[in-house]
Scaffold this active site. Structure first.
Site, mmCIF file in Angstrom:
data_model
loop_
_atom_site.group_PDB
_atom_site.id
_atom_site.type_symbol
_atom_site.label_atom_id
_atom_site.label_comp_id
_atom_site.label_asym_id
_atom_site.label_seq_id
_atom_site.Cartn_x
_atom_site.Cartn_y
_atom_site.Cartn_z
ATOM 1 N N HIS A 200 -53.901 -9.378 -55.952
ATOM 2 C CA HIS A 200 -53.662 -10.766 -56.362
ATOM 3 C C HIS A 200 -52.318 -11.263 -55.848
ATOM 4 C CE1 HIS A 200 -50.736 -9.712 -59.530
ATOM 5 N NE2 HIS A 200 -51.549 -8.738 -59.895
ATOM 6 N N CYS A 216 -51.988 -3.100 -60.515
ATOM 7 C CA CYS A 216 -52.518 -4.081 -59.577
ATOM 8 C C CYS A 216 -51.705 -4.086 -58.287
ATOM 9 C CB CYS A 216 -52.516 -5.471 -60.193
ATOM 10 S SG CYS A 216 -53.788 -5.717 -61.449
#
Length: 240
Positions: A200, A216
């Site tokens: 992301h 992440c």
């Protein structure tokens, strides 16, 4: 003293909105006035980052490992395309993590993604022994992982719902945040299998090249937009 205040107020009037724009809203207190008067004192405080999406306080220097031997930079022209959202994108400063085309002789095949968590690079493999290399931020100690996933879903300006594990560590976090420039997930998100992990964007580009997340893979917004447009659902992602 009256003369000093007169000089300070005149300087503030001349500086106008440019001076105010450099200070965080709501923080025009003693430190800001002391800086105008004496050139000393602390400037406006930086907004604390979200745990798992940026270390609290000022970022700490992190040693960056060199890429593995099977990567070698090739001379290239300007970075690949810029979208219409450029005005909403903050760019990182460190040139080591600028997007570029590199020679590639590693695992995987064209169209797949390889993530080198040690060197803080993501590679989108291209034909003819090349790859597009992007700088990334990865998991903090204890949150780094390896393995193979596939991109199972993609979202533009995604909403953010902190998982239960993160809320236990940070009960002050919002239970839900709408997508937008202030959202920790940034401009795009690519979800990895059925896990909680994503590739992301970020609203804190200074954290690229660091161990800062809860697992992440974060990218500069301009880079995650570029990768998003190049990778369909079903793309294999290998984290090494």
């Amino acid at each position: 003293m009256r003369a000093k205040w007169g000089v300070a107020l005149a300087a503030l009037a001349l500086m106008g909105s440019s001076a105010v724009a450099q200070a965080e809203p709501g923080r025009y207190g003693g430190g800001f006035i002391e800086f105008l008067m004496t050139g000393e004192g602390r400037g406006p405080a930086r907004r604390p980052a979200v745990d798992g999406y940026g270390a609290l306080g000022e970022p700490r220097p992190v040693a960056v490992a060199q890429p593995r031997a099977w990567f070698a930079a090739l001379p290239t022209g300007p970075a690949t395309g810029q979208g219409s959202e450029e005005g909403m994108i903050a760019r990182a400063v460190d040139p080591r993590f600028a997007r570029q085309v590199v020679a590639y002789d590693g695992p995987g095949r064209a169209g797949q993604i390889v993530i080198d968590t040690n060197a803080k690079y993501l590679y989108l493999i291209q034909p003819a022994g090349q790859a597009i290399r992007y700088g990334i931020g990865v998991g903090r100690p204890g949150f780094v992982w390896t393995g193979a996933k596939t991109i199972s879903a993609k979202r533009e300006w995604p909403d953010w719902t902190p998982p239960a594990e993160m809320l236990r560590r940070r009960p002050d976090l919002p239970r839900h945040m709408e997508g937008g420039p202030e959202n920790p997930l940034g401009a795009r998100a690519m979800y990895l299998g059925t896990s909680l992990y994503r590739i992301h964007g970020t609203n804190e580009p200074h954290t690229i090249g660091q161990n800062v997340s809860s697992g992440c893979i974060r990218m500069m917004n301009e880079d995650v937009i570029d990768l998003y447009e190049r990778t369909p659902v079903g793309t294999r992602v290998e984290v090494i």
